[in-house]
Design a protein around this motif. Structure first.
Motif, PDB file in Angstrom:
ATOM      1  N   MET A   1       0.818  -1.218   0.000  1.00  0.00           N
ATOM      2  CA  MET A   1       0.000   0.000   0.000  1.00  0.00           C
ATOM      3  C   MET A   1       0.849   1.266   0.000  1.00  0.00           C
ATOM      4  N   LYS A   2       2.100   1.146   0.477  1.00  0.00           N
ATOM      5  CA  LYS A   2       2.944   2.333   0.592  1.00  0.00           C
ATOM      6  C   LYS A   2       3.173   2.990  -0.764  1.00  0.00           C
ATOM      7  N   VAL A   3       3.331   2.162  -1.799  1.00  0.00           N
ATOM      8  CA  VAL A   3       3.536   2.706  -3.143  1.00  0.00           C
ATOM      9  C   VAL A   3       2.339   3.570  -3.538  1.00  0.00           C
ATOM     10  N   LEU A   4       1.140   3.100  -3.228  1.00  0.00           N
ATOM     11  CA  LEU A   4      -0.074   3.833  -3.598  1.00  0.00           C
ATOM     12  C   LEU A   4      -0.275   5.073  -2.725  1.00  0.00           C
ATOM     13  N   THR A   5      -0.150   4.903  -1.414  1.00  0.00           N
ATOM     14  CA  THR A   5      -0.427   6.031  -0.516  1.00  0.00           C
ATOM     15  C   THR A   5       0.593   7.157  -0.673  1.00  0.00           C
ATOM     16  N   ASP A   6       1.861   6.802  -0.926  1.00  0.00           N
ATOM     17  CA  ASP A   6       2.887   7.839  -1.088  1.00  0.00           C
ATOM     18  C   ASP A   6       2.775   8.567  -2.419  1.00  0.00           C
ATOM     19  N   ASN A   7       2.133   7.938  -3.383  1.00  0.00           N
ATOM     20  CA  ASN A   7       2.082   8.519  -4.735  1.00  0.00           C
ATOM     21  C   ASN A   7       0.656   8.562  -5.261  1.00  0.00           C
ATOM     22  N   PHE A   8      -0.287   8.802  -4.346  1.00  0.00           N
ATOM     23  CA  PHE A   8      -1.691   8.783  -4.758  1.00  0.00           C
ATOM     24  C   PHE A   8      -1.990   9.837  -5.820  1.00  0.00           C
ATOM     25  N   SER A   9      -1.388  11.013  -5.698  1.00  0.00           N
ATOM     26  CA  SER A   9      -1.643  12.074  -6.683  1.00  0.00           C
ATOM     27  C   SER A   9      -1.099  11.691  -8.053  1.00  0.00           C
ATOM     28  N   THR A  10       0.066  11.013  -8.076  1.00  0.00           N
ATOM     29  CA  THR A  10       0.638  10.569  -9.354  1.00  0.00           C
ATOM     30  C   THR A  10      -0.254   9.536 -10.011  1.00  0.00           C
ATOM     31  N   TYR A  11      -0.687   8.554  -9.217  1.00  0.00           N
ATOM     32  CA  TYR A  11      -1.607   7.542  -9.748  1.00  0.00           C
ATOM     33  C   TYR A  11      -2.930   8.184 -10.177  1.00  0.00           C
ATOM     34  N   GLY A  12      -3.412   9.110  -9.365  1.00  0.00           N
ATOM     35  CA  GLY A  12      -4.673   9.765  -9.689  1.00  0.00           C
ATOM     36  C   GLY A  12      -4.610  10.531 -10.995  1.00  0.00           C
ATOM     37  N   GLU A  13      -3.489  11.226 -11.211  1.00  0.00           N
ATOM     38  CA  GLU A  13      -3.330  11.972 -12.462  1.00  0.00           C
ATOM     39  C   GLU A  13      -3.291  11.030 -13.660  1.00  0.00           C
ATOM     40  N   GLY A  14      -2.565   9.920 -13.510  1.00  0.00           N
ATOM     41  CA  GLY A  14      -2.510   8.942 -14.599  1.00  0.00           C
ATOM     42  C   GLY A  14      -3.845   8.279 -14.837  1.00  0.00           C
ATOM     43  N   PHE A  15      -4.556   7.965 -13.755  1.00  0.00           N
ATOM     44  CA  PHE A  15      -5.879   7.339 -13.876  1.00  0.00           C
ATOM     45  C   PHE A  15      -6.852   8.256 -14.602  1.00  0.00           C
ATOM     46  N   THR A 184       4.416  -1.307  -8.211  1.00  0.00           N
ATOM     47  CA  THR A 184       4.021  -0.197  -9.092  1.00  0.00           C
ATOM     48  C   THR A 184       3.070  -0.680 -10.170  1.00  0.00           C
ATOM     49  N   PHE A 185       3.406  -1.814 -10.785  1.00  0.00           N
ATOM     50  CA  PHE A 185       2.557  -2.348 -11.850  1.00  0.00           C
ATOM     51  C   PHE A 185       1.274  -2.975 -11.302  1.00  0.00           C
ATOM     52  N   VAL A 186       1.326  -3.484 -10.085  1.00  0.00           N
ATOM     53  CA  VAL A 186       0.102  -4.038  -9.476  1.00  0.00           C
ATOM     54  C   VAL A 186      -0.973  -2.955  -9.366  1.00  0.00           C
ATOM     55  N   TRP A 187      -0.590  -1.770  -8.879  1.00  0.00           N
ATOM     56  CA  TRP A 187      -1.571  -0.697  -8.719  1.00  0.00           C
ATOM     57  C   TRP A 187      -1.985  -0.100 -10.064  1.00  0.00           C
ATOM     58  N   ILE A 188      -1.071  -0.135 -11.036  1.00  0.00           N
ATOM     59  CA  ILE A 188      -1.465   0.270 -12.391  1.00  0.00           C
ATOM     60  C   ILE A 188      -2.523  -0.680 -12.931  1.00  0.00           C
ATOM     61  N   ALA A 189      -2.283  -1.985 -12.720  1.00  0.00           N
ATOM     62  CA  ALA A 189      -3.253  -2.986 -13.179  1.00  0.00           C
ATOM     63  C   ALA A 189      -4.604  -2.797 -12.510  1.00  0.00           C
ATOM     64  N   VAL A 190      -4.596  -2.447 -11.225  1.00  0.00           N
ATOM     65  CA  VAL A 190      -5.853  -2.207 -10.508  1.00  0.00           C
ATOM     66  C   VAL A 190      -6.605  -1.027 -11.133  1.00  0.00           C
ATOM     67  N   GLY A 191      -5.868   0.015 -11.522  1.00  0.00           N
ATOM     68  CA  GLY A 191      -6.499   1.170 -12.165  1.00  0.00           C
ATOM     69  C   GLY A 191      -7.180   0.792 -13.474  1.00  0.00           C
ATOM     70  N   TYR A 192      -6.474   0.009 -14.304  1.00  0.00           N
ATOM     71  CA  TYR A 192      -7.091  -0.433 -15.562  1.00  0.00           C
ATOM     72  C   TYR A 192      -8.279  -1.349 -15.293  1.00  0.00           C
ATOM     73  N   LEU A 193      -8.171  -2.170 -14.255  1.00  0.00           N
ATOM     74  CA  LEU A 193      -9.262  -3.081 -13.927  1.00  0.00           C
ATOM     75  C   LEU A 193     -10.523  -2.303 -13.541  1.00  0.00           C
ATOM     76  N   ILE A 194     -10.344  -1.217 -12.801  1.00  0.00           N
ATOM     77  CA  ILE A 194     -11.496  -0.393 -12.404  1.00  0.00           C
ATOM     78  C   ILE A 194     -12.198   0.164 -13.646  1.00  0.00           C
ATOM     79  N   ILE A 195     -11.411   0.676 -14.603  1.00  0.00           N
ATOM     80  CA  ILE A 195     -11.998   1.262 -15.815  1.00  0.00           C
ATOM     81  C   ILE A 195     -12.700   0.209 -16.660  1.00  0.00           C
ATOM     82  N   THR A 196     -12.042  -0.931 -16.877  1.00  0.00           N
ATOM     83  CA  THR A 196     -12.628  -1.967 -17.733  1.00  0.00           C
ATOM     84  C   THR A 196     -13.854  -2.602 -17.080  1.00  0.00           C
ATOM     85  N   LEU A 197     -13.825  -2.768 -15.763  1.00  0.00           N
ATOM     86  CA  LEU A 197     -15.000  -3.321 -15.083  1.00  0.00           C
ATOM     87  C   LEU A 197     -16.169  -2.347 -15.128  1.00  0.00           C
TER      88      LEU A 197
END
Length: 214
Positions: A1-15, A184-197
């Motif tokens: 979770m640390k990867v996601l929580t520390d970089n939530f804004s980065t993931y959010g912008e990409g999402f 890093t790629f696990v949380w990227i995959a989760v982002g794509y999974l949310i969109i496709t689902l």
């Protein structure tokens, strides 16, 4: 979770970048797919040739090559737009060829007598197509159209290689910061999974509401 929580804004912008690409490119693909499907069944020969050429070229062109053609080729003709717009054009045009074929297959399931009856009442080709044929065809093409839009969402990852902000591109930033590449790629995959689902759920609702009973 640390990867996601520390970089939530980065993931959010990409999402959000991937989500915007998916929405805008999907709208373009649906619009162009409808137009090209209309061309392919039109009584005018030149329109049928154009529609066939559009589908043949785009379906047999690698998407990466199409990105290069749009992002690097169009500016040479004086068309300078943000990279995000070029990415939407590439994704939308590419997917429109598959949407077109899905719609055309649905049109072919409508009995020819339906169109003949409409024309006997004095309806034009456009009226026959939009008021009689397509409403019936739409019911049978919901699943394949949904599958094509899910593929579009995943294909948007290519845009990251062309300086477009999207979800997959976040791995470069996080890798440079020293984060574990696997998570890093696990949380990227989760982002794509949310969109496709989300797309899958939307078309599941449409299929239950309008689909053909089996």
């Amino acid at each position: 979770m640390k990867v996601l929580t520390d970089n939530f804004s980065t993931y959010g912008e990409g999402f959000l970048g991937t989500l915007e690409l998916t929405v805008y490119a999907s709208l373009l693909a649906l619009a162009l797919g409808f137009v090209m499907a209309s061309f392919r069944v039109a009584p005018v020969g030149s329109l049928r040739v154009f529609g066939t050429a559009w589908v043949t070229v785009l379906r047999n062109t690698p998407l990466t090559l199409l990105f290069f053609a749009v992002l690097l080729g169009l500016p040479r003709f004086g068309l300078v737009l943000p990279f995000e717009v070029f990415a939407v054009l590439a994704l939308g045009c590419y997917t429109s060829a598959f949407i077109c074929e899905a719609l055309r297959s649905g049109i072919n399931t409508v009995p020819t007598g339906q169109g003949e009856a409409a024309r006997s009442l004095g309806m034009s080709f456009a009226q026959t197509l939009t008021l009689v044929v397509l409403p019936q065809a739409f019911r049978s093409v919901i699943p394949p159209v949904g599958s094509n839009l899910i593929a579009l969402a995943k294909n948007s990852a290519i845009a990251g290689a062309f300086s477009v902000t999207e979800l997959l591109g976040t791995y470069r930033t996080l890798s440079e910061l020293g984060y574990n590449i696997v998570w890093t790629f696990v949380w990227i995959a989760v982002g794509y999974l949310i969109i496709t689902l989300a797309i899958s759920a939307l078309f599941h609702v449409l299929e239950r509401t309008f689909g053909v009973a089996r």
